[in-house]
Write a protein that holds these residues in place. Structure first.
Motif, PDB file in Angstrom:
ATOM      1  N   GLU A  66       0.846  -1.189   0.000  1.00 42.18           N
ATOM      2  CA  GLU A  66       0.000   0.000   0.000  1.00 42.18           C
ATOM      3  C   GLU A  66       0.883   1.241   0.000  1.00 42.18           C
ATOM      4  N   PRO A  67       0.588   2.199  -0.871  1.00 43.99           N
ATOM      5  CA  PRO A  67       1.502   3.337  -1.049  1.00 43.99           C
ATOM      6  C   PRO A  67       1.673   4.213   0.187  1.00 43.99           C
ATOM      7  N   ASP A  68       0.723   4.188   1.117  1.00 42.91           N
ATOM      8  CA  ASP A  68       0.838   5.039   2.302  1.00 42.91           C
ATOM      9  C   ASP A  68       1.439   4.304   3.497  1.00 42.91           C
ATOM     10  N   LYS A  69       1.967   3.095   3.259  1.00 45.77           N
ATOM     11  CA  LYS A  69       2.562   2.314   4.341  1.00 45.77           C
ATOM     12  C   LYS A  69       3.947   1.816   3.946  1.00 45.77           C
ATOM     13  N   LEU A  70       4.745   1.504   4.945  1.00 43.25           N
ATOM     14  CA  LEU A  70       6.071   0.948   4.695  1.00 43.25           C
ATOM     15  C   LEU A  70       5.968  -0.373   3.957  1.00 43.25           C
ATOM     16  N   ASN A  71       6.759  -0.544   2.930  1.00 37.29           N
ATOM     17  CA  ASN A  71       6.854  -1.832   2.230  1.00 37.29           C
ATOM     18  C   ASN A  71       7.487  -2.842   3.185  1.00 37.29           C
ATOM     19  N   ILE A 130      11.630   3.847  -3.985  1.00 40.34           N
ATOM     20  CA  ILE A 130      12.903   4.555  -3.893  1.00 40.34           C
ATOM     21  C   ILE A 130      12.803   6.029  -4.290  1.00 40.34           C
ATOM     22  N   LEU A 131      11.606   6.510  -4.652  1.00 39.79           N
ATOM     23  CA  LEU A 131      11.442   7.908  -5.055  1.00 39.79           C
ATOM     24  C   LEU A 131      11.596   8.844  -3.865  1.00 39.79           C
ATOM     25  N   ASN A 132      12.074  10.058  -4.141  1.00 43.56           N
ATOM     26  CA  ASN A 132      12.166  11.057  -3.076  1.00 43.56           C
ATOM     27  C   ASN A 132      10.769  11.503  -2.656  1.00 43.56           C
ATOM     28  N   ASP A 133      10.683  12.225  -1.552  1.00 44.97           N
ATOM     29  CA  ASP A 133       9.377  12.587  -0.985  1.00 44.97           C
ATOM     30  C   ASP A 133       8.475  13.305  -1.982  1.00 44.97           C
ATOM     31  N   ASP A 134       9.009  14.294  -2.675  1.00 45.42           N
ATOM     32  CA  ASP A 134       8.173  15.092  -3.579  1.00 45.42           C
ATOM     33  C   ASP A 134       7.647  14.250  -4.731  1.00 45.42           C
ATOM     34  N   ALA A 135       8.523  13.480  -5.360  1.00 42.49           N
ATOM     35  CA  ALA A 135       8.105  12.666  -6.497  1.00 42.49           C
ATOM     36  C   ALA A 135       7.107  11.592  -6.067  1.00 42.49           C
ATOM     37  N   TYR A 136       7.333  11.005  -4.887  1.00 41.33           N
ATOM     38  CA  TYR A 136       6.441   9.949  -4.391  1.00 41.33           C
ATOM     39  C   TYR A 136       5.066  10.530  -4.052  1.00 41.33           C
ATOM     40  N   ALA A 137       5.065  11.681  -3.367  1.00 44.37           N
ATOM     41  CA  ALA A 137       3.797  12.312  -2.989  1.00 44.37           C
ATOM     42  C   ALA A 137       2.988  12.707  -4.211  1.00 44.37           C
ATOM     43  N   ALA A 138       3.677  13.201  -5.239  1.00 38.15           N
ATOM     44  CA  ALA A 138       2.973  13.576  -6.466  1.00 38.15           C
ATOM     45  C   ALA A 138       2.395  12.352  -7.171  1.00 38.15           C
ATOM     46  N   ARG A 139       3.110  11.249  -7.110  1.00 35.95           N
ATOM     47  CA  ARG A 139       2.648  10.033  -7.787  1.00 35.95           C
ATOM     48  C   ARG A 139       1.479   9.391  -7.039  1.00 35.95           C
ATOM     49  N   PHE A 140       1.551   9.328  -5.704  1.00 33.23           N
ATOM     50  CA  PHE A 140       0.570   8.545  -4.942  1.00 33.23           C
ATOM     51  C   PHE A 140      -0.358   9.393  -4.075  1.00 33.23           C
ATOM     52  N   GLN A 141      -0.230  10.715  -4.148  1.00 32.37           N
ATOM     53  CA  GLN A 141      -1.089  11.599  -3.358  1.00 32.37           C
ATOM     54  C   GLN A 141      -0.967  11.296  -1.863  1.00 32.37           C
ATOM     55  N   THR A 142       0.250  11.158  -1.408  1.00 31.04           N
ATOM     56  CA  THR A 142       0.531  10.913   0.009  1.00 31.04           C
ATOM     57  C   THR A 142       1.272  12.116   0.578  1.00 31.04           C
ATOM     58  N   LYS A 143       1.568  12.067   1.876  1.00 31.65           N
ATOM     59  CA  LYS A 143       2.331  13.137   2.520  1.00 31.65           C
ATOM     60  C   LYS A 143       3.822  12.840   2.499  1.00 31.65           C
ATOM     61  N   GLY A 144       4.279  12.266   1.455  1.00 29.35           N
ATOM     62  CA  GLY A 144       5.681  11.889   1.362  1.00 29.35           C
ATOM     63  C   GLY A 144       5.811  10.393   1.137  1.00 29.35           C
ATOM     64  N   ASN A 145       7.027   9.897   1.232  1.00 25.29           N
ATOM     65  CA  ASN A 145       7.313   8.481   0.996  1.00 25.29           C
ATOM     66  C   ASN A 145       7.506   7.771   2.343  1.00 25.29           C
ATOM     67  N   PRO A 146       6.589   6.873   2.727  1.00 20.59           N
ATOM     68  CA  PRO A 146       6.699   6.202   4.027  1.00 20.59           C
ATOM     69  C   PRO A 146       7.852   5.213   4.110  1.00 20.59           C
ATOM     70  N   ASN A 147       8.522   4.968   2.996  1.00 15.85           N
ATOM     71  CA  ASN A 147       9.636   4.019   2.972  1.00 15.85           C
ATOM     72  C   ASN A 147      10.988   4.664   3.253  1.00 15.85           C
ATOM     73  N   LEU A 148      11.036   5.984   3.173  1.00 20.30           N
ATOM     74  CA  LEU A 148      12.338   6.651   3.195  1.00 20.30           C
ATOM     75  C   LEU A 148      13.069   6.523   4.525  1.00 20.30           C
ATOM     76  N   ASP A 149      12.359   6.527   5.625  1.00 17.47           N
ATOM     77  CA  ASP A 149      13.031   6.429   6.916  1.00 17.47           C
ATOM     78  C   ASP A 149      13.751   5.085   7.050  1.00 17.47           C
ATOM     79  N   CYS A 150      13.074   4.014   6.647  1.00 18.09           N
ATOM     80  CA  CYS A 150      13.699   2.679   6.699  1.00 18.09           C
ATOM     81  C   CYS A 150      14.843   2.588   5.699  1.00 18.09           C
ATOM     82  N   LEU A 151      14.641   3.121   4.496  1.00 15.06           N
ATOM     83  CA  LEU A 151      15.707   3.093   3.490  1.00 15.06           C
ATOM     84  C   LEU A 151      16.938   3.866   3.970  1.00 15.06           C
ATOM     85  N   GLN A 152      16.704   5.003   4.608  1.00 14.03           N
ATOM     86  CA  GLN A 152      17.815   5.786   5.147  1.00 14.03           C
ATOM     87  C   GLN A 152      18.558   4.994   6.224  1.00 14.03           C
ATOM     88  N   ALA A 153      17.801   4.292   7.073  1.00 19.94           N
ATOM     89  CA  ALA A 153      18.425   3.480   8.122  1.00 19.94           C
ATOM     90  C   ALA A 153      19.248   2.346   7.514  1.00 19.94           C
TER      91      ALA A 153
END
Length: 249
Positions: free
Chosen positions: A130-135, A172-195
């Protein structure tokens, strides 16, 4: 005489009264019961012990049954006795040896097949979500890191690479690109990916899948690399000695 024969039956696993649920359960666990018999001036003293709390409950229930035989005689021996409920085990103790918020593990220092120093793993991630949740596949990769860093008897050095493609491409998209694609408040995967990145995990995304999904390489987060393809990444890494682990649907 009864005590001596019961000790023999327990130590040699020679069942008796198997129609009685309590006795049947006791004889299923004789390897966890220790009996010590001491002759005294007034008869015999028996001490039964176990390291398992559940087996202790069985021992106590058996002692009550024997007391009933003594108090009420042979008719009591014709009765069946219920098995006490097993106490729920303590909940597992989870930890996060390397990645604090993701990939929880349980320490098993005495288990077989311990993590080995110098291991190399390439994780083939095609699982979406789901696009609004962590993969959840990314959380599993974090668990791989934590397993090697602290779930075994001692920490082990491991090199892990992740190749994202298929339904996992756009995680793997950055917050802006992901939010524009999925109409979310950013990419919920980025925090885990950064870790994962901070834990020295290499992160690659398939360039073919990326372009095919109408995304651009400059929309990928800065700590990930765009590969020509997932195919070339997986082949190259396995040629270099990385063990292949797929995380698909």
């Amino acid at each position: 005489m009864h005590v001596r024969w019961m000790q023999y039956r327990v130590e040699q696993t020679k069942p008796i009264r198997m129609r009685d649920p309590l006795f049947a359960e006791i004889f299923r666990h004789t390897d966890q019961i220790k009996m010590v018999r001491v002759d005294t001036d007034k008869g015999v003293r028996v001490t039964e012990t176990s390291d398992d709390p559940y087996i202790v409950k069985l021992i106590k229930a058996h002692a009550q049954a024997v007391s009933g035989f003594v108090a009420k005689g042979f008719p009591q021996a014709m009765k069946n006795h219920p098995v006490p409920e097993e106490t729920a085990a303590d909940p597992p103790k989870y930890s996060h040896p390397a990645i604090a918020k993701y990939g929880k593990v349980v320490s098993l220092p005495d288990a077989t097949q311990q993590p080995r120093d110098g291991s190399c793993i390439v994780v083939d991630v095609t699982q979406g979500g789901e696009p609004d949740k962590l993969n959840s596949a990314l959380d599993k990769v974090a668990r791989f890191v934590n397993i090697y860093r602290g779930a075994g008897k001692k920490p082990a050095q491991v090199d892990i690479a992740v190749v994202l493609h298929g339904d996992a491409t756009l995680t793997i998209l950055n917050d802006d690109a992901y939010a524009a694609r999925f109409q979310t408040k950013g990419n919920p995967n980025l925090d885990c990916l950064q870790a994962l990145h901070e834990a020295d995990v290499q992160i690659f995304v398939c360039g073919q899948s990326l372009i095919g999904s109408k995304a651009k390489p400059d929309q990928v987060v800065v700590f990930a690399d765009v590969a020509v393809s997932a195919l070339t990444s997986l082949v190259n890494l396995q040629t270099e000695g990385y063990a292949y682990v797929p995380l698909g649907k």
